[in-house]
Motif scaffolding. Structure first.
Motif, PDB file in Angstrom:
ATOM      1  N   ILE A 111       0.826  -1.217   0.000  1.00  0.00           N
ATOM      2  CA  ILE A 111       0.000   0.000   0.000  1.00  0.00           C
ATOM      3  C   ILE A 111       0.859   1.266   0.000  1.00  0.00           C
ATOM      4  CG2 ILE A 111      -1.667   1.330   1.367  1.00  0.00           C
ATOM      5  CD1 ILE A 111      -3.097  -1.333   1.906  1.00  0.00           C
ATOM      6  N   PRO A 112       1.858   1.383   0.870  1.00  0.00           N
ATOM      7  CA  PRO A 112       2.696   2.596   0.781  1.00  0.00           C
ATOM      8  C   PRO A 112       3.447   2.698  -0.557  1.00  0.00           C
ATOM      9  CG  PRO A 112       3.025   1.510   2.885  1.00  0.00           C
ATOM     10  CD  PRO A 112       2.190   0.595   2.050  1.00  0.00           C
ATOM     11  N   LEU A 113       3.894   1.574  -1.089  1.00  0.00           N
ATOM     12  CA  LEU A 113       4.587   1.584  -2.372  1.00  0.00           C
ATOM     13  C   LEU A 113       3.643   2.029  -3.484  1.00  0.00           C
ATOM     14  CD1 LEU A 113       7.213   0.952  -3.891  1.00  0.00           C
ATOM     15  CD2 LEU A 113       6.385  -1.375  -4.156  1.00  0.00           C
ATOM     16  N   ALA A 114       2.429   1.487  -3.505  1.00  0.00           N
ATOM     17  CA  ALA A 114       1.441   1.873  -4.514  1.00  0.00           C
ATOM     18  C   ALA A 114       1.079   3.346  -4.377  1.00  0.00           C
ATOM     19  CB  ALA A 114       0.189   1.006  -4.386  1.00  0.00           C
ATOM     20  N   THR A 115       0.993   3.829  -3.158  1.00  0.00           N
ATOM     21  CA  THR A 115       0.682   5.237  -2.933  1.00  0.00           C
ATOM     22  C   THR A 115       1.804   6.120  -3.472  1.00  0.00           C
ATOM     23  OG1 THR A 115      -0.631   4.655  -0.997  1.00  0.00           O
ATOM     24  CG2 THR A 115       0.099   6.952  -1.170  1.00  0.00           C
ATOM     25  N   ALA A 116       3.034   5.727  -3.218  1.00  0.00           N
ATOM     26  CA  ALA A 116       4.173   6.518  -3.719  1.00  0.00           C
ATOM     27  C   ALA A 116       4.186   6.542  -5.245  1.00  0.00           C
ATOM     28  CB  ALA A 116       5.481   5.942  -3.182  1.00  0.00           C
ATOM     29  N   VAL A 117       3.911   5.415  -5.865  1.00  0.00           N
ATOM     30  CA  VAL A 117       3.890   5.371  -7.341  1.00  0.00           C
ATOM     31  C   VAL A 117       2.732   6.199  -7.874  1.00  0.00           C
ATOM     32  CG1 VAL A 117       3.527   3.833  -9.323  1.00  0.00           C
ATOM     33  CG2 VAL A 117       5.081   3.156  -7.494  1.00  0.00           C
ATOM     34  N   ALA A 118       1.593   6.151  -7.202  1.00  0.00           N
ATOM     35  CA  ALA A 118       0.431   6.915  -7.656  1.00  0.00           C
ATOM     36  C   ALA A 118       0.658   8.417  -7.525  1.00  0.00           C
ATOM     37  CB  ALA A 118      -0.806   6.497  -6.873  1.00  0.00           C
ATOM     38  N   VAL A 119       1.372   8.835  -6.515  1.00  0.00           N
ATOM     39  CA  VAL A 119       1.623  10.259  -6.282  1.00  0.00           C
ATOM     40  C   VAL A 119       2.731  10.779  -7.206  1.00  0.00           C
ATOM     41  CG1 VAL A 119       2.444  11.897  -4.524  1.00  0.00           C
ATOM     42  CG2 VAL A 119       0.764  10.176  -3.933  1.00  0.00           C
ATOM     43  N   ALA A 120       3.486   9.912  -7.814  1.00  0.00           N
ATOM     44  CA  ALA A 120       4.610  10.325  -8.669  1.00  0.00           C
ATOM     45  C   ALA A 120       4.219  11.320  -9.758  1.00  0.00           C
ATOM     46  CB  ALA A 120       5.292   9.102  -9.275  1.00  0.00           C
ATOM     47  N   VAL A 134      -4.920  11.677 -12.496  1.00  0.00           N
ATOM     48  CA  VAL A 134      -4.113  10.504 -12.840  1.00  0.00           C
ATOM     49  C   VAL A 134      -3.648   9.795 -11.569  1.00  0.00           C
ATOM     50  CG1 VAL A 134      -1.929   9.755 -13.870  1.00  0.00           C
ATOM     51  CG2 VAL A 134      -3.400  11.367 -15.090  1.00  0.00           C
ATOM     52  N   ALA A 135      -3.179  10.577 -10.581  1.00  0.00           N
ATOM     53  CA  ALA A 135      -2.728   9.984  -9.321  1.00  0.00           C
ATOM     54  C   ALA A 135      -3.873   9.253  -8.634  1.00  0.00           C
ATOM     55  CB  ALA A 135      -2.157  11.059  -8.410  1.00  0.00           C
ATOM     56  N   GLY A 136      -5.035   9.847  -8.598  1.00  0.00           N
ATOM     57  CA  GLY A 136      -6.191   9.213  -7.965  1.00  0.00           C
ATOM     58  C   GLY A 136      -6.614   7.935  -8.672  1.00  0.00           C
ATOM     59  N   LEU A 137      -6.608   7.964 -10.002  1.00  0.00           N
ATOM     60  CA  LEU A 137      -6.968   6.767 -10.771  1.00  0.00           C
ATOM     61  C   LEU A 137      -5.941   5.651 -10.582  1.00  0.00           C
ATOM     62  CD1 LEU A 137      -8.287   8.355 -14.091  1.00  0.00           C
ATOM     63  CD2 LEU A 137      -9.624   7.224 -12.295  1.00  0.00           C
ATOM     64  N   LEU A 138      -4.660   6.017 -10.572  1.00  0.00           N
ATOM     65  CA  LEU A 138      -3.613   5.005 -10.336  1.00  0.00           C
ATOM     66  C   LEU A 138      -3.771   4.374  -8.954  1.00  0.00           C
ATOM     67  CD1 LEU A 138      -0.357   6.604 -11.801  1.00  0.00           C
ATOM     68  CD2 LEU A 138      -1.448   4.495 -12.533  1.00  0.00           C
ATOM     69  N   TRP A 139      -3.992   5.213  -7.957  1.00  0.00           N
ATOM     70  CA  TRP A 139      -4.128   4.709  -6.589  1.00  0.00           C
ATOM     71  C   TRP A 139      -5.347   3.788  -6.491  1.00  0.00           C
ATOM     72  CZ3 TRP A 139      -7.416   4.861  -2.377  1.00  0.00           C
ATOM     73  CH2 TRP A 139      -6.856   4.428  -1.177  1.00  0.00           C
ATOM     74  N   PHE A 142      -4.567   0.466  -8.122  1.00  0.00           N
ATOM     75  CA  PHE A 142      -3.693  -0.350  -7.267  1.00  0.00           C
ATOM     76  C   PHE A 142      -4.480  -0.964  -6.117  1.00  0.00           C
ATOM     77  CE2 PHE A 142       0.120   2.432  -8.589  1.00  0.00           C
ATOM     78  CZ  PHE A 142       0.421   1.587  -9.629  1.00  0.00           C
ATOM     79  N   MET A 143      -5.358  -0.212  -5.511  1.00  0.00           N
ATOM     80  CA  MET A 143      -6.131  -0.720  -4.375  1.00  0.00           C
ATOM     81  C   MET A 143      -7.121  -1.801  -4.824  1.00  0.00           C
ATOM     82  SD  MET A 143      -4.784   0.668  -1.861  1.00  0.00           S
ATOM     83  CE  MET A 143      -3.235   1.020  -2.689  1.00  0.00           C
ATOM     84  N   LEU A 144      -7.637  -1.692  -6.036  1.00  0.00           N
ATOM     85  CA  LEU A 144      -8.529  -2.734  -6.554  1.00  0.00           C
ATOM     86  C   LEU A 144      -7.757  -4.003  -6.914  1.00  0.00           C
ATOM     87  CD1 LEU A 144     -10.910  -0.633  -8.833  1.00  0.00           C
ATOM     88  CD2 LEU A 144     -11.483  -1.783  -6.684  1.00  0.00           C
ATOM     89  N   LEU A 145      -6.518  -3.838  -7.360  1.00  0.00           N
ATOM     90  CA  LEU A 145      -5.707  -4.989  -7.758  1.00  0.00           C
ATOM     91  C   LEU A 145      -5.075  -5.721  -6.571  1.00  0.00           C
ATOM     92  CD1 LEU A 145      -3.950  -3.594 -10.946  1.00  0.00           C
ATOM     93  CD2 LEU A 145      -5.807  -5.263 -10.825  1.00  0.00           C
ATOM     94  N   ALA A 146      -4.922  -5.048  -5.439  1.00  0.00           N
ATOM     95  CA  ALA A 146      -4.272  -5.667  -4.274  1.00  0.00           C
ATOM     96  C   ALA A 146      -4.968  -6.954  -3.838  1.00  0.00           C
ATOM     97  CB  ALA A 146      -4.175  -4.672  -3.127  1.00  0.00           C
ATOM     98  N   PRO A 147      -6.305  -6.958  -3.647  1.00  0.00           N
ATOM     99  CA  PRO A 147      -6.946  -8.228  -3.253  1.00  0.00           C
ATOM    100  C   PRO A 147      -6.797  -9.319  -4.308  1.00  0.00           C
ATOM    101  CG  PRO A 147      -8.443  -6.384  -2.910  1.00  0.00           C
ATOM    102  CD  PRO A 147      -7.255  -5.858  -3.648  1.00  0.00           C
ATOM    103  N   LEU A 148      -6.818  -8.932  -5.578  1.00  0.00           N
ATOM    104  CA  LEU A 148      -6.627  -9.925  -6.641  1.00  0.00           C
ATOM    105  C   LEU A 148      -5.245 -10.558  -6.552  1.00  0.00           C
ATOM    106  CD1 LEU A 148      -8.296  -8.102  -9.664  1.00  0.00           C
ATOM    107  CD2 LEU A 148      -9.229  -9.945  -8.256  1.00  0.00           C
TER     108      LEU A 148
END
Length: 185
Positions: A111-120, A134-139, A142-148
């Motif tokens: 989650i912190p890694l995905a957040t950092a990439v999304a904020v990039a 773009v940052a919001g959509l990326l985040w 990532f959050m939808l893909l984590a459970p998968l």
């Protein structure tokens, strides 16, 4: 390995299949697969741990192969590998990789890694509406893909575990509380 001590091999590149072939070759010369995982300073290396195999048949096989393949150190003059043994080693190594971290640990890092990439994009292009979108959509992606991802890892572990149990390996819990599969005695 000639010293007969525990060996830890770190590789920056490679695959689980390559580690399995390496472990299979080591088993031909008196070693046994012990563990695998991510290692190195930042966890970027594939680690393979091999230990001397004290069983009589392993030592006899090692002596025979040392006599038949005296130039094995060149990496070319090696005994042939048995594909089924390599596949089982690949399943053990894959299971150990998938068991290295708990789902909570994966999320704690992911989650912190995905957040950092999304904020990039905001850091790179400044905080304006397009970059924020773009940052919001990326985040969100990532959050939808984590459970998968967690479900996928759980499925793979179940598949490897079933394959290892079918081959006669025994499930045990190691000192760190991690489920592992070992050859039946």
């Amino acid at each position: 390995m000639a010293s007969g001590e525990r060996v830890a091999i770190a590789r920056s590149t490679g695959s689980v299949g390559g580690l399995a072939r390496l472990a299979a070759i080591a088993e031909q010369f008196g070693y046994a697969y012990a563990d695998a995982g991510l290692g190195g300073i930042r966890g970027e290396q594939l680690m393979l741990v091999l230990v001397p195999d004290p069983r009589h048949e392993a030592q006899a096989r090692a002596e025979r192969n040392r006599a038949l393949y005296p130039n094995a150190g060149d990496g070319v003059s090696l005994p042939p590998l048995v594909p089924q043994e390599v596949e089982l080693l690949e399943a053990r190594i894959s299971f150990d990789f998938a068991s290295q971290f708990t789902p909570k640990q994966r999320l704690a890092v992911g989650i912190p890694l995905a957040t950092a990439v999304a904020v990039a994009p905001c850091i790179r292009f400044g905080l304006h509406s397009t970059a924020a979108l773009v940052a919001g959509l990326l985040w969100a992606a990532f959050m939808l893909l984590a459970p998968l991802g967690l479900v996928s890892i759980r499925r793979k572990r179940a598949q490897y575990g079933a394959r290892l149990r079918a081959a006669g390996f025994l499930p045990v819990t190691d000192a760190r509380g991690r489920l592992r599969y070992i050859p039946a005695p």
